[in-house]
Enzyme design. Structure first.
Site, PDB file in Angstrom:
ATOM      1  N   GLY A 144      55.196  -8.670  55.784  1.00 49.59           N
ATOM      2  CA  GLY A 144      55.145  -7.694  54.699  1.00 49.59           C
ATOM      3  C   GLY A 144      53.901  -6.822  54.822  1.00 49.59           C
ATOM      4  O   GLY A 144      53.858  -5.871  55.602  1.00 49.59           O
ATOM      5  N   GLY A 145      52.876  -7.172  54.061  1.00 48.09           N
ATOM      6  CA  GLY A 145      51.671  -6.340  53.984  1.00 48.09           C
ATOM      7  C   GLY A 145      51.089  -5.945  55.336  1.00 48.09           C
ATOM      8  O   GLY A 145      50.729  -4.775  55.554  1.00 48.09           O
ATOM      9  N   SER A 184      52.527 -14.008  54.089  1.00 50.46           N
ATOM     10  CA  SER A 184      51.102 -13.830  54.425  1.00 50.46           C
ATOM     11  C   SER A 184      50.812 -14.105  55.896  1.00 50.46           C
ATOM     12  O   SER A 184      49.744 -14.625  56.241  1.00 50.46           O
ATOM     13  CB  SER A 184      50.215 -14.704  53.527  1.00 50.46           C
ATOM     14  OG  SER A 184      50.381 -14.325  52.168  1.00 50.46           O
ATOM     15  N   GLY A 222      52.842 -12.329  49.815  1.00 48.32           N
ATOM     16  CA  GLY A 222      51.923 -11.388  49.190  1.00 48.32           C
ATOM     17  C   GLY A 222      50.760 -12.047  48.471  1.00 48.32           C
ATOM     18  O   GLY A 222      50.048 -11.400  47.705  1.00 48.32           O
ATOM     19  N   ASN A 226      58.774  -5.936  57.368  1.00 51.75           N
ATOM     20  CA  ASN A 226      59.542  -5.603  56.166  1.00 51.75           C
ATOM     21  C   ASN A 226      58.654  -4.698  55.325  1.00 51.75           C
ATOM     22  O   ASN A 226      57.713  -5.164  54.697  1.00 51.75           O
ATOM     23  CB  ASN A 226      59.901  -6.895  55.404  1.00 51.75           C
ATOM     24  CG  ASN A 226      60.542  -6.592  54.057  1.00 51.75           C
ATOM     25  OD1 ASN A 226      60.904  -5.442  53.779  1.00 51.75           O
ATOM     26  ND2 ASN A 226      60.692  -7.608  53.233  1.00 51.75           N
ATOM     27  N   TRP A 227      58.978  -3.408  55.341  1.00 53.03           N
ATOM     28  CA  TRP A 227      58.120  -2.449  54.637  1.00 53.03           C
ATOM     29  C   TRP A 227      58.266  -2.560  53.114  1.00 53.03           C
ATOM     30  O   TRP A 227      57.485  -1.986  52.385  1.00 53.03           O
ATOM     31  CB  TRP A 227      58.470  -1.026  55.075  1.00 53.03           C
ATOM     32  CG  TRP A 227      58.038  -0.668  56.459  1.00 53.03           C
ATOM     33  CD1 TRP A 227      57.500  -1.499  57.406  1.00 53.03           C
ATOM     34  CD2 TRP A 227      58.100   0.632  57.056  1.00 53.03           C
ATOM     35  NE1 TRP A 227      57.223  -0.799  58.547  1.00 53.03           N
ATOM     36  CE2 TRP A 227      57.587   0.508  58.370  1.00 53.03           C
ATOM     37  CE3 TRP A 227      58.543   1.882  56.635  1.00 53.03           C
ATOM     38  CZ2 TRP A 227      57.505   1.601  59.236  1.00 53.03           C
ATOM     39  CZ3 TRP A 227      58.469   2.955  57.490  1.00 53.03           C
ATOM     40  CH2 TRP A 227      57.959   2.821  58.782  1.00 53.03           C
ATOM     41  N   GLU A 263      60.769 -18.049  54.228  1.00 55.85           N
ATOM     42  CA  GLU A 263      59.678 -17.398  53.505  1.00 55.85           C
ATOM     43  C   GLU A 263      59.395 -18.164  52.215  1.00 55.85           C
ATOM     44  O   GLU A 263      60.068 -17.932  51.203  1.00 55.85           O
ATOM     45  CB  GLU A 263      60.062 -15.961  53.149  1.00 55.85           C
ATOM     46  CG  GLU A 263      60.320 -15.077  54.339  1.00 55.85           C
ATOM     47  CD  GLU A 263      60.082 -13.603  53.998  1.00 55.85           C
ATOM     48  OE1 GLU A 263      59.286 -12.992  54.715  1.00 55.85           O
ATOM     49  OE2 GLU A 263      60.661 -13.098  53.034  1.00 55.85           O
ATOM     50  N   HIS A 277      66.390 -11.629  50.542  1.00 61.07           N
ATOM     51  CA  HIS A 277      64.933 -11.722  50.363  1.00 61.07           C
ATOM     52  C   HIS A 277      64.641 -12.273  48.962  1.00 61.07           C
ATOM     53  O   HIS A 277      65.353 -11.965  48.009  1.00 61.07           O
ATOM     54  CB  HIS A 277      64.278 -10.358  50.561  1.00 61.07           C
ATOM     55  CG  HIS A 277      62.792 -10.456  50.657  1.00 61.07           C
ATOM     56  ND1 HIS A 277      61.982 -10.594  49.548  1.00 61.07           N
ATOM     57  CD2 HIS A 277      61.964 -10.491  51.736  1.00 61.07           C
ATOM     58  CE1 HIS A 277      60.722 -10.699  49.953  1.00 61.07           C
ATOM     59  NE2 HIS A 277      60.680 -10.634  51.272  1.00 61.07           N
TER      60      HIS A 277
HETATM   61  P1  13P Z   1      53.687 -10.663  53.034  1.00 69.05           P
HETATM   62  O1  13P Z   1      53.538 -10.680  54.517  1.00 69.05           O
HETATM   63  O2  13P Z   1      53.110  -9.450  52.379  1.00 69.05           O
HETATM   64  O3  13P Z   1      53.238 -11.952  52.417  1.00 69.05           O
HETATM   65  O4  13P Z   1      55.275 -10.560  52.734  1.00 69.05           O
HETATM   66  C1  13P Z   1      56.130 -11.417  53.398  1.00 69.05           C
HETATM   67  C2  13P Z   1      57.522 -10.975  53.135  1.00 69.05           C
HETATM   68  O5  13P Z   1      58.023 -11.059  52.037  1.00 69.05           O
HETATM   69  C3  13P Z   1      58.261 -10.397  54.269  1.00 69.05           C
HETATM   70  O6  13P Z   1      59.609 -10.266  53.972  1.00 69.05           O
END
Ligand code: 13P
Length: 248
Positions: free
Chosen positions: A232-233, A211, A172, A9-10, A166, A94
């Site tokens: 995410g990251g 994460s 994050g 997920n960018w 999530e 989300h």
């Molecule tokens: P992170 O991997 O940056 O914690 O984000 C997770 C996320 O929200 C994916 O949709």
């Protein structure tokens, strides 16, 4: 048997130049991967994904959708438009959209239905806040979020969902749920799916997000009900994203 699915997920990141390097890096490093991979990108980059990823094993998709069909809804993007770019997946619900855009579970359910109506797969996100976890409400909260979707859909449509757990406090923050914590919630979600459609429940993929990174992916993905990740990251660096794909 559920094939593992790793989705990047960018969020609101990228540029044409950066995306080109990232997408090519992902495709180049996929050899030997047994998991399925996808990227969900900002809508302006869907054409770029279609151009670069067509004919590769990497699928692509969007991060949100309107509940409405085409019409006078300034700024919105409807499911049929996303389908025109050959999206396979659309993230709905989300926690960033629930928090910053006040999306209710009922609205998220309508979005999931709109995505299915255009032949794409909704990735339905659920998750609790830290306060809700501390109050022992995790299963009730995520159950309510998924329940709204299951209520609106036909039982047969349950088979076409991807669910993503999530925990909001893990997104994050660098703090992931432990594999045991995540497994417990995933198992509860699968029971809830089973109650709506007994045959579909064993085939629906339930992803973990929050994460997830190369260092913790293997252990999380080894849990019996964790069928992939929503990243995410770590999805913004080809090397990290690939390491997670290969860990699966
Ligand atoms: P992170 O991997 O940056 O914690 O984000 C997770 C996320 O929200 C994916 O949709």
């Amino acid at each position: 048997m559920r094939t593992k699915l790793i989705v990047g997920n960018w969020k609101m990141n990228g540029s044409r130049a950066v995306n080109a390097g990232l997408l090519e890096g992902i495709v180049a490093g996929l050899d030997g991967a047994r998991a399925e991979a996808a990227v969900c990108v900002p809508a302006p980059y869907l054409q770029q994904c279609q151009d670069v990823l067509t004919g590769t094993p990497v699928a692509w998709g969007a991060q949100d959708v309107s509940v409405h069909a085409c019409g006078a809804y300034t700024g919105e993007i409807c499911a049929s438009m996303l389908a025109e770019f050959a999206c396979r997946y659309v993230i709905v619900g989300h926690s960033e959209r629930r928090a910053y855009h006040r999306e209710s579970s009922e609205l998220v359910a309508q979005k999931a239905r709109a995505v299915l109506a255009e032949g794409m797969t909704p990735i339905v996100c659920v998750g609790e806040t830290l306060a809700q976890r501390d109050a022992g409400e995790t299963v009730a909260v995520v159950g309510g979020q998924l329940g709204a979707v299951l209520e609106l859909l036909e039982p047969a449509q349950v088979a076409q969902l991807v669910v993503a757990y999530e925990p909001v406090w893990a997104i994050g923050t660098g703090k992931n749920a432990t594999p045991a914590m995540a497994q417990e919630v995933h198992a509860a979600l699968r029971e809830q799916l089973r109650a709506r459609n007994q045959d579909a429940a064993p085939t629906v993929r339930i992803l973990y997000g929050g994460s997830m990174k190369p260092e913790n992916a293997r252990e999380l993905l080894a849990q019996p009900d964790i069928d992939g990740g929503l990243i995410g990251g770590a999805a913004l660096k080809a090397r990290d994203f690939l390491a997670i794909i290969h860990a699966a």
